[in-house]
Design an enzyme around this catalytic site. Structure first.
Site, PDB file in Angstrom:
ATOM      1  N   LYS A 119      25.050  -6.271   3.334  1.00 20.00           N
ATOM      2  CA  LYS A 119      25.510  -6.642   4.667  1.00 20.00           C
ATOM      3  C   LYS A 119      24.430  -6.280   5.672  1.00 20.00           C
ATOM      4  CE  LYS A 119      29.625  -6.057   7.566  1.00 20.00           C
ATOM      5  NZ  LYS A 119      29.045  -5.500   8.770  1.00 20.00           N
ATOM      6  N   GLU A 177      23.137 -14.415   9.272  1.00 20.24           N
ATOM      7  CA  GLU A 177      22.776 -13.304  10.145  1.00 20.24           C
ATOM      8  C   GLU A 177      21.376 -13.498  10.732  1.00 20.24           C
ATOM      9  OE1 GLU A 177      25.409 -11.545  10.062  1.00 20.24           O
ATOM     10  OE2 GLU A 177      24.946  -9.651  11.078  1.00 20.24           O
ATOM     11  N   CYS A 434      -9.092  28.053  11.290  1.00 19.91           N
ATOM     12  CA  CYS A 434      -7.644  28.230  11.460  1.00 19.91           C
ATOM     13  C   CYS A 434      -6.978  28.287  10.081  1.00 19.91           C
ATOM     14  CB  CYS A 434      -7.091  27.061  12.273  1.00 19.91           C
ATOM     15  SG  CYS A 434      -5.306  27.069  12.469  1.00 19.91           S
TER      16      CYS A 434
END
Ligand code: IVH
Length: 676
Positions: A119, A177, A434
């Site tokens: 759907k 659709e 870092c």
């Protein structure tokens, strides 16, 4: 409960559904998700069933949505556009089938076939064809009356404008659709909340030229009025639709028995995250049209069809904290730590906040109540926070101006391509200064597409780092195995295995080596270009002495961004030391050692499915190193289809049809005189 109280409760719910309907149908901007809507609808229906004195004009039993807006001319649907009942569980499906059996009085041993169709969450439309010509297109509207959006629909490429097949009915309205693909939605500049709104918004444009700008798609799945249709079931109708030139959903399936419906539902739900269009469930339709006709409709939904909804993927929880994660390239990513909550079956306790701008835009604060969405496999994110529930003493979140790991200043770079300041804030430190960046760099170094050291995953990197066993990439090749053997969870055998996998990877191609360094903006493709350019490791390393960076811009595919990044990599002393140390322990193969006369000369390959212990990128370079070629689809040009776990059936079938050799991983490695 007293009659008046029941009436009050009912009225309140009706008022709410009216509001939902208004936003959904008139504004094309739903204010609740489907699940919340469906639950409310069910509650109202239940009340109406339990207390027959209840009645409302806005009952979901009577009203299907809201009146269409006044902008377009309205037309009645010859056959109403119905809505669908919902199922949420296997039990609901069992009930659905039971009712059908009772209604038609059919025995249990008679199998009912269903057309199971994903759907799509889009906008439905009805297209009338007369004598093969697309003549009028209507929106659904309230189900009885829709808006004439013919001109807008005509801009959609998926809709055939003229159909000349002999078996195309004299008159028919094809329904389906209208939607927009997620990938297309992402590249839209217009501000729509989601693909559904974008589709609906563009369909409602007054000027079809505006509609045309948005790549709308159309998938056909049913019909309303028809004259001269000679098809007797839904699955044949779907086949006909594609013969007539319509697109149909490739995941449609004809099946029978609830257990198979469930299996199909679960399979599709798993695929859902990777589909390029949103689906919110599976529609099951009794396949046989004669049975459909006998079953008919109840109120505004057919008895012969039901929508099996997927569970909602949103939930409300509290933001406990905002943490900053630091990536390999120094990017600071804020993450919301939320009170653990179950979203669609998965316990979620983190949600990404993307970047500083996103936090500011949505004004997200620690302590806020937030709506969290989890869509498929992607990291959950915060949709919005509820400002009404905010405590008085809540403070605006201030994004750190210094890296929480190393204290360096954080910066937002200026992107020379987009000519905009980056949304992402980064730690300005270089390379391995870092700690957090270093760990991420090491994870990248051992990762699948890079050194691909078996059994050396992210957890091990973190663990070894903490124990100070590794700090730089070269440390991986000088590990203290005696010490590792004494660690919790390690033994003689596992250490032996680890040592073996590390030793195996000491021999590496220049392109993989360059990629492993994790130079910013140098991905697999760029690493390949650079390796072809430099040919040998020593030439690559010499770059730092000869300073001829500007030459790199002549490499097709390498741009200013990449050149600057390489420059900054080589200007860092730690990086140069790493290269020197790695050179001592590795055997980095020259790019030109890749012969044109290898074992796979003139042979083409394609991989389908997951391979065992070897990545797609690795197999691609293996093929290329041996003078073979990889191609991207099954065609007559293909010589070998390599199949791994869960191959795409379509590819395998097609390859067999074309009589292409289908081989497994072991057979492929054998072609290279390798065993694993
Ligand atoms: S059939 C009576 N098939 O779902 C049959 N509908 O809630 C109703 N939808 O308005 C339509 N995919 O927008 C049907 N394969 C499909 C569908 C589908 C999506 C939508 C459609 C409809 C809504 C019904």
């Amino acid at each position: 409960m007293k009659k008046s109280e029941i009436q009050k409760k009912y009225n309140k719910k009706i008022k709410l559904i009216k509001k939902y309907n208004y936003y959904y149908y008139n504004k094309s901007n739903p204010i609740v998700d489907d699940q919340a809507y469906d639950i409310l609808k069910r509650e109202i229906l239940q009340l109406e069933i339990d207390y027959n004195f209840l009645k409302s004009r806005n009952s979901p039993l009577i009203a299907i949505g809201y009146k269409p807006s006044k902008n377009f001319e309205k037309f009645s649907h010859k056959v109403p556009m119905l809505s669908l009942g919902n199922a949420f569980s296997e039990k609901d499906l069992v009930n659905f089938e039971k009712k059908i059996r009772n209604y038609l009085s059919i025995k249990n041993n008679f199998e009912i076939y269903y057309s199971a169709e994903p759907k799509i969450d889009g906008i439905s439309a009805s297209l009338t064809f007369k004598k093969g010509e697309f003549y009028k297109g209507l929106s659904r509207g309230d189900g009885k009356e829709g808006e004439d959006i013919t001109e807008n629909l005509k801009t959609i490429k998926d809709i055939p404008k003229k159909i000349s097949n002999k078996d195309f009915p004299e008159e028919i309205d094809i329904r389906g659709e209208v939607f927009i693909k997620n990938s297309d939605f992402k590249s839209l500049n217009e501000k729509f909340a989601n693909p559904r709104n974008a589709a609906s918004g563009s369909l409602r444009q007054k000027n079809p030229e505006e509609t045309k700008k948005i790549p709308l798609k159309f998938i056909a799945y049913t019909f309303g009025y028809e004259k001269g249709l000679k098809v007797y079931n839904q699955s044949d109708f779907l086949k006909k639709l594609s013969e007539w030139g319509f697109k149909t959903n490739p995941l449609n399936k004809l099946t029978t028995e609830i257990k198979n419906l469930m299996e199909n539902y679960n399979e599709i739900e798993k695929k859902r995250a990777n589909l390029d269009f949103d689906i919110d469930g599976i529609v099951y339709k009794v396949n046989d049209f004669a049975m459909q006709r006998r079953l008919g409709n109840v109120a505004n939904a057919p008895r012969w069809a039901i929508a099996h909804k997927f569970s909602s993927n949103k939930a409300v929880s509290k933001i406990l904290d905002i943490e900053i994660q630091i990536g390999r390239t120094g990017a600071l990513t804020p993450v919301a730590k939320i009170k653990p909550i179950n979203i669609g079956g998965v316990i979620v306790s983190n949600a990404t906040l993307h970047n500083e701008d996103e936090i500011n835009r949505k004004d997200i604060r620690v302590g806020d109540t937030a709506v969290i969405e989890r869509a498929g496999d992607v990291i959950p994110h915060i949709l919005a926070v509820d400002k009404k529930k905010r405590l008085k003493n809540s403070k605006k979140y201030i994004f750190p101006k210094n890296c929480p790991s190393c204290g360096s200043e954080t910066i937002k770079e200026f992107n020379i391509i987009t000519k905009k300041v980056d949304a992402v804030r980064r730690c300005s430190s270089e390379g391995y200064y870092c700690d957090k960046i270093s760990i991420e760099k090491l994870k990248h170094f051992v990762s699948k597409e890079a050194f691909n050291i078996d059994g050396f995953g992210k957890k091990i990197v973190e663990n070894f780092w903490k124990l100070k066993l590794i700090k730089y990439p070269q440390d991986i090749f000088n590990l203290d195995f005696l010490k590792i053997e004494t660690l919790d969870g390690w033994g003689k055998l596992s250490v032996q295995n680890l040592k073996y996998s590390i030793d195996q990877k000491k021999n590496i191609s220049l392109e993989r080596f360059i990629y492993s360094l994790g130079i910013r903006h140098i991905g697999l493709e760029n690493a390949k270009l650079l390796s072809k350019h430099f040919v040998s490791f020593s030439e690559f390393k010499n770059l730092s002495k000869q300073f001829n960076y500007e030459d790199l811009i002549n490499i097709d595919g390498i741009g200013e961004t990449q050149v600057n990044s390489i420059k900054s990599f080589f200007s860092n002393e730690v990086n140069k030391r790493i290269l020197n140390e790695l050179e001592k322990v590795l055997l980095i193969k020259d790019a030109n050692l890749i012969s044109n006369d290898g074992l796979l000369k003139n042979k083409t390959f394609l991989v389908t499915g997951k391979l065992n212990g070897i990545s797609r990128a690795e197999i691609k370079s293996l093929i290329e190193e041996n003078s073979g070629k990889t191609i991207s689809s099954v065609s007559k040009k293909l010589n070998f289809l390599i199949i791994g776990e869960k191959p795409t059936k379509k590819k395998v079938d097609y390859a067999k049809q074309l009589e292409i050799k289908v081989i497994d991983q072991a057979k492929f490695l054998k072609m290279l005189n390798k065993t694993s």
